[in-house]
Design a protein around this motif. Sequence first.
Motif, PDB file in Angstrom:
ATOM      1  N   GLU A   1       7.788  10.506  -6.572  1.00  0.00           N
ATOM      2  CA  GLU A   1       6.929  11.196  -5.620  1.00  0.00           C
ATOM      3  C   GLU A   1       6.312  10.188  -4.653  1.00  0.00           C
ATOM      4  O   GLU A   1       5.918   9.085  -5.054  1.00  0.00           O
ATOM      5  CB  GLU A   1       5.816  11.952  -6.351  1.00  0.00           C
ATOM      6  N   LEU A   2       6.259  10.575  -3.379  1.00  0.00           N
ATOM      7  CA  LEU A   2       5.674   9.697  -2.365  1.00  0.00           C
ATOM      8  C   LEU A   2       4.164   9.655  -2.540  1.00  0.00           C
ATOM      9  O   LEU A   2       3.484  10.686  -2.446  1.00  0.00           O
ATOM     10  CB  LEU A   2       6.032  10.190  -0.967  1.00  0.00           C
ATOM     11  N   ALA A   3       3.624   8.477  -2.820  1.00  0.00           N
ATOM     12  CA  ALA A   3       2.182   8.329  -3.021  1.00  0.00           C
ATOM     13  C   ALA A   3       1.461   8.198  -1.690  1.00  0.00           C
ATOM     14  O   ALA A   3       0.403   8.797  -1.479  1.00  0.00           O
ATOM     15  CB  ALA A   3       1.894   7.112  -3.904  1.00  0.00           C
ATOM     16  N   TRP A   4       2.011   7.422  -0.774  1.00  0.00           N
ATOM     17  CA  TRP A   4       1.421   7.271   0.553  1.00  0.00           C
ATOM     18  C   TRP A   4       2.406   6.586   1.490  1.00  0.00           C
ATOM     19  O   TRP A   4       3.380   5.984   1.040  1.00  0.00           O
ATOM     20  CB  TRP A   4       0.097   6.494   0.521  1.00  0.00           C
ATOM     21  N   ARG A   5       2.174   6.745   2.767  1.00  0.00           N
ATOM     22  CA  ARG A   5       2.975   6.056   3.788  1.00  0.00           C
ATOM     23  C   ARG A   5       2.048   5.615   4.901  1.00  0.00           C
ATOM     24  O   ARG A   5       1.218   6.377   5.377  1.00  0.00           O
ATOM     25  CB  ARG A   5       4.080   6.966   4.315  1.00  0.00           C
ATOM     26  N   GLN A   6       2.197   4.357   5.297  1.00  0.00           N
ATOM     27  CA  GLN A   6       1.418   3.785   6.384  1.00  0.00           C
ATOM     28  C   GLN A   6       2.358   3.235   7.440  1.00  0.00           C
ATOM     29  O   GLN A   6       3.533   2.973   7.160  1.00  0.00           O
ATOM     30  CB  GLN A   6       0.514   2.653   5.873  1.00  0.00           C
ATOM     31  N   GLN A   7       1.865   3.079   8.653  1.00  0.00           N
ATOM     32  CA  GLN A   7       2.644   2.412   9.673  1.00  0.00           C
ATOM     33  C   GLN A   7       1.766   1.407  10.399  1.00  0.00           C
ATOM     34  O   GLN A   7       0.553   1.590  10.515  1.00  0.00           O
ATOM     35  CB  GLN A   7       3.254   3.397  10.670  1.00  0.00           C
ATOM     36  N   VAL A   8       2.398   0.328  10.836  1.00  0.00           N
ATOM     37  CA  VAL A   8       1.681  -0.715  11.562  1.00  0.00           C
ATOM     38  C   VAL A   8       2.407  -0.970  12.881  1.00  0.00           C
ATOM     39  O   VAL A   8       3.622  -0.811  12.975  1.00  0.00           O
ATOM     40  CB  VAL A   8       1.596  -2.031  10.753  1.00  0.00           C
ATOM     41  N   SER A   9       1.645  -1.339  13.884  1.00  0.00           N
ATOM     42  CA  SER A   9       2.219  -1.671  15.187  1.00  0.00           C
ATOM     43  C   SER A   9       2.633  -3.131  15.163  1.00  0.00           C
ATOM     44  O   SER A   9       1.840  -4.026  15.454  1.00  0.00           O
ATOM     45  CB  SER A   9       1.208  -1.411  16.304  1.00  0.00           C
ATOM     46  N   GLY A  10       3.860  -3.359  14.769  1.00  0.00           N
ATOM     47  CA  GLY A  10       4.355  -4.722  14.671  1.00  0.00           C
ATOM     48  C   GLY A  10       5.665  -4.744  13.932  1.00  0.00           C
ATOM     49  O   GLY A  10       6.195  -3.709  13.507  1.00  0.00           O
ATOM     50  N   ASN A  11       6.183  -5.939  13.724  1.00  0.00           N
ATOM     51  CA  ASN A  11       7.467  -6.141  13.081  1.00  0.00           C
ATOM     52  C   ASN A  11       7.227  -6.752  11.707  1.00  0.00           C
ATOM     53  O   ASN A  11       6.909  -7.932  11.590  1.00  0.00           O
ATOM     54  CB  ASN A  11       8.339  -7.064  13.936  1.00  0.00           C
TER      55      ASN A  11
ATOM     56  N   ALA B   1      -2.943  -5.927   5.086  1.00  0.00           N
ATOM     57  CA  ALA B   1      -3.209  -5.698   3.662  1.00  0.00           C
ATOM     58  C   ALA B   1      -3.671  -4.265   3.461  1.00  0.00           C
ATOM     59  O   ALA B   1      -4.457  -3.726   4.259  1.00  0.00           O
ATOM     60  CB  ALA B   1      -4.268  -6.667   3.152  1.00  0.00           C
ATOM     61  N   PHE B   2      -3.170  -3.630   2.358  1.00  0.00           N
ATOM     62  CA  PHE B   2      -3.484  -2.248   2.045  1.00  0.00           C
ATOM     63  C   PHE B   2      -3.842  -2.136   0.570  1.00  0.00           C
ATOM     64  O   PHE B   2      -3.392  -2.930  -0.257  1.00  0.00           O
ATOM     65  CB  PHE B   2      -2.279  -1.340   2.336  1.00  0.00           C
ATOM     66  N   ASP B   3      -4.635  -1.113   0.260  1.00  0.00           N
ATOM     67  CA  ASP B   3      -4.923  -0.815  -1.134  1.00  0.00           C
ATOM     68  C   ASP B   3      -3.668  -0.227  -1.770  1.00  0.00           C
ATOM     69  O   ASP B   3      -3.052   0.696  -1.228  1.00  0.00           O
ATOM     70  CB  ASP B   3      -6.079   0.182  -1.231  1.00  0.00           C
ATOM     71  N   LEU B   4      -3.266  -0.756  -2.923  1.00  0.00           N
ATOM     72  CA  LEU B   4      -2.016  -0.346  -3.541  1.00  0.00           C
ATOM     73  C   LEU B   4      -2.020   1.128  -3.923  1.00  0.00           C
ATOM     74  O   LEU B   4      -1.027   1.836  -3.725  1.00  0.00           O
ATOM     75  CB  LEU B   4      -1.742  -1.210  -4.777  1.00  0.00           C
ATOM     76  N   GLU B   5      -3.113   1.635  -4.469  1.00  0.00           N
ATOM     77  CA  GLU B   5      -3.137   3.015  -4.956  1.00  0.00           C
ATOM     78  C   GLU B   5      -3.241   4.039  -3.837  1.00  0.00           C
ATOM     79  O   GLU B   5      -2.579   5.073  -3.875  1.00  0.00           O
ATOM     80  CB  GLU B   5      -4.284   3.196  -5.945  1.00  0.00           C
ATOM     81  N   SER B   6      -4.051   3.761  -2.826  1.00  0.00           N
ATOM     82  CA  SER B   6      -4.322   4.771  -1.794  1.00  0.00           C
ATOM     83  C   SER B   6      -3.610   4.524  -0.480  1.00  0.00           C
ATOM     84  O   SER B   6      -3.475   5.447   0.334  1.00  0.00           O
ATOM     85  CB  SER B   6      -5.834   4.842  -1.531  1.00  0.00           C
ATOM     86  N   GLY B   7      -3.173   3.290  -0.221  1.00  0.00           N
ATOM     87  CA  GLY B   7      -2.594   2.962   1.065  1.00  0.00           C
ATOM     88  C   GLY B   7      -3.620   2.686   2.144  1.00  0.00           C
ATOM     89  O   GLY B   7      -3.270   2.447   3.305  1.00  0.00           O
ATOM     90  N   LEU B   8      -4.903   2.706   1.786  1.00  0.00           N
ATOM     91  CA  LEU B   8      -5.975   2.461   2.748  1.00  0.00           C
ATOM     92  C   LEU B   8      -5.866   1.045   3.306  1.00  0.00           C
ATOM     93  O   LEU B   8      -5.703   0.076   2.561  1.00  0.00           O
ATOM     94  CB  LEU B   8      -7.331   2.646   2.071  1.00  0.00           C
ATOM     95  N   ALA B   9      -5.947   0.923   4.641  1.00  0.00           N
ATOM     96  CA  ALA B   9      -5.901  -0.391   5.278  1.00  0.00           C
ATOM     97  C   ALA B   9      -7.141  -1.193   4.900  1.00  0.00           C
ATOM     98  O   ALA B   9      -8.274  -0.705   5.016  1.00  0.00           O
ATOM     99  CB  ALA B   9      -5.813  -0.238   6.787  1.00  0.00           C
ATOM    100  N   LEU B  10      -6.951  -2.436   4.452  1.00  0.00           N
ATOM    101  CA  LEU B  10      -8.053  -3.269   4.006  1.00  0.00           C
ATOM    102  C   LEU B  10      -8.418  -4.343   5.014  1.00  0.00           C
ATOM    103  O   LEU B  10      -9.583  -4.515   5.354  1.00  0.00           O
ATOM    104  CB  LEU B  10      -7.686  -3.926   2.665  1.00  0.00           C
ATOM    105  N   TRP B  11      -7.435  -5.102   5.469  1.00  0.00           N
ATOM    106  CA  TRP B  11      -7.709  -6.141   6.456  1.00  0.00           C
ATOM    107  C   TRP B  11      -6.446  -6.487   7.218  1.00  0.00           C
ATOM    108  O   TRP B  11      -5.343  -6.132   6.824  1.00  0.00           O
ATOM    109  CB  TRP B  11      -8.317  -7.396   5.825  1.00  0.00           C
ATOM    110  N   GLN B  12      -6.644  -7.168   8.331  1.00  0.00           N
ATOM    111  CA  GLN B  12      -5.547  -7.608   9.180  1.00  0.00           C
ATOM    112  C   GLN B  12      -5.889  -8.993   9.716  1.00  0.00           C
ATOM    113  O   GLN B  12      -7.032  -9.253  10.069  1.00  0.00           O
ATOM    114  CB  GLN B  12      -5.348  -6.625  10.326  1.00  0.00           C
ATOM    115  N   ALA B  13      -4.907  -9.889   9.710  1.00  0.00           N
ATOM    116  CA  ALA B  13      -5.141 -11.259  10.179  1.00  0.00           C
ATOM    117  C   ALA B  13      -4.070 -11.639  11.188  1.00  0.00           C
ATOM    118  O   ALA B  13      -2.951 -11.135  11.146  1.00  0.00           O
ATOM    119  CB  ALA B  13      -5.127 -12.233   9.001  1.00  0.00           C
ATOM    120  N   GLU B  14      -4.428 -12.562  12.077  1.00  0.00           N
ATOM    121  CA  GLU B  14      -3.521 -13.013  13.123  1.00  0.00           C
ATOM    122  C   GLU B  14      -3.395 -14.528  13.089  1.00  0.00           C
ATOM    123  O   GLU B  14      -4.276 -15.233  12.605  1.00  0.00           O
ATOM    124  CB  GLU B  14      -4.017 -12.569  14.499  1.00  0.00           C
TER     125      GLU B  14
END
Length: 424
Positions: free
Chosen positions: A86-96, A122-135
Amino acid sequence: MLRVHCCLFPVALLVTATISLAGQPPAELVWEDRFDLGGHRDNLRQVVVSRGLLVTDGLSFFELEPGEQRRERITHLSAYSLESGELAWRQQVSGNGGRQLFAAKGNVILVGSAGFGLRIWAFDLESGLALWQAEGPPFESEAAVSRLADGVLYTAGVWRPAAEPEFALLIQARDPRSGTLLWEHRGAAGAFVHVPSLAVQDGLLVVTSVQRPGQDVGVIEAFDAVTGVPLWQRTEDNTTLGLLNASTAGCRGRVFLSGTRADKPFGQAETLVIRALSARTGETIWENAFEGPAKTTYSPRGLLCAGPSVYAVGASGSQNDDQDDTLSLWAFAGRSGAERWRQDFAGDKISGRLLELEKRTLFLRVEDRLLSYTRSSGRLRWETNPLGEGFWVDVDLAHNGYLAVVAVVADDQTKTDAVVRVLR
């Protein structure tokens, strides 16, 4: 979208998983998710399993934003229940995405790029919630290799400041829970850099790079993994140790490298070299060299250090005869370099790579087969083709004997499907 499920009972799962780890290949289909890529530019790339979830990245395509002229790349990240599909979550990011995917301590980390720069999500494993982004640093930067070790995310690649025409080495260490930059090393600009390998062991970080690859000048650099302070450096050329496709590993106070050697500058790589260095000084402790008949070329295909042994894979062949290529797997004593055992495979342009999936076992990919060996004796435990329809992209093995596979399958009518599959 087609999802196939097999009916399972908890007791059967436990028994089968135990048998699988005891020496039988994961071969029974648990579930499969298959869907038409629908013209997407890219496909599934990597898979990791953690805490009962399977996470894969890919399905990257160009998307034209409203009112904009430039198409932006979108990468999807999907998480499934390992047991049910079963699909738990799906996220998308603007990037490669696609540089590397990690799952650790309840987080999923995707290393990739966006625009002209290094980007980490970085995302939370259980929920897919976005946690942080670094450049990465401006103006341009890119990660080539990454490792998650000792609670730190290490990335090595290249960077180029706006005022400089060429790239230089870039190394970053981050806290994977918050994305905080712990330390950074920016090499001097002015040399195009290729970064093939990175290893972390016992507080030491070792990075191999090639300055101006066409000139075959390679550099081995060691840093304090906690502070980033440079410790030692060695320079090589392709007549001593070619690093263009090098692999690096480390354990028990030693750094191991696999590379190639040519008999003249800019010459063809006709010797495979396995070398052991002192982690403290970088001095050579032992070296093994393997040569074939005249005009035979070699390339390293992976290196793994585990306990008292080091394992290396190399491929050799010649374009000037009708003989099959050879793929070899060696086990060496890490202390002396003595050969402990060896496995050889032959085929037309045969390919293979070491995979680190489970302790006490050595996994080797040979073409579309996955082979499991005991590390101590080189005895074949099992082998399987986890796809059965063609060339799979990536696999990961869960501790309970589940094997996760991602693949792309094309039929005769050029229809292309993405496949996510779990075997036991």
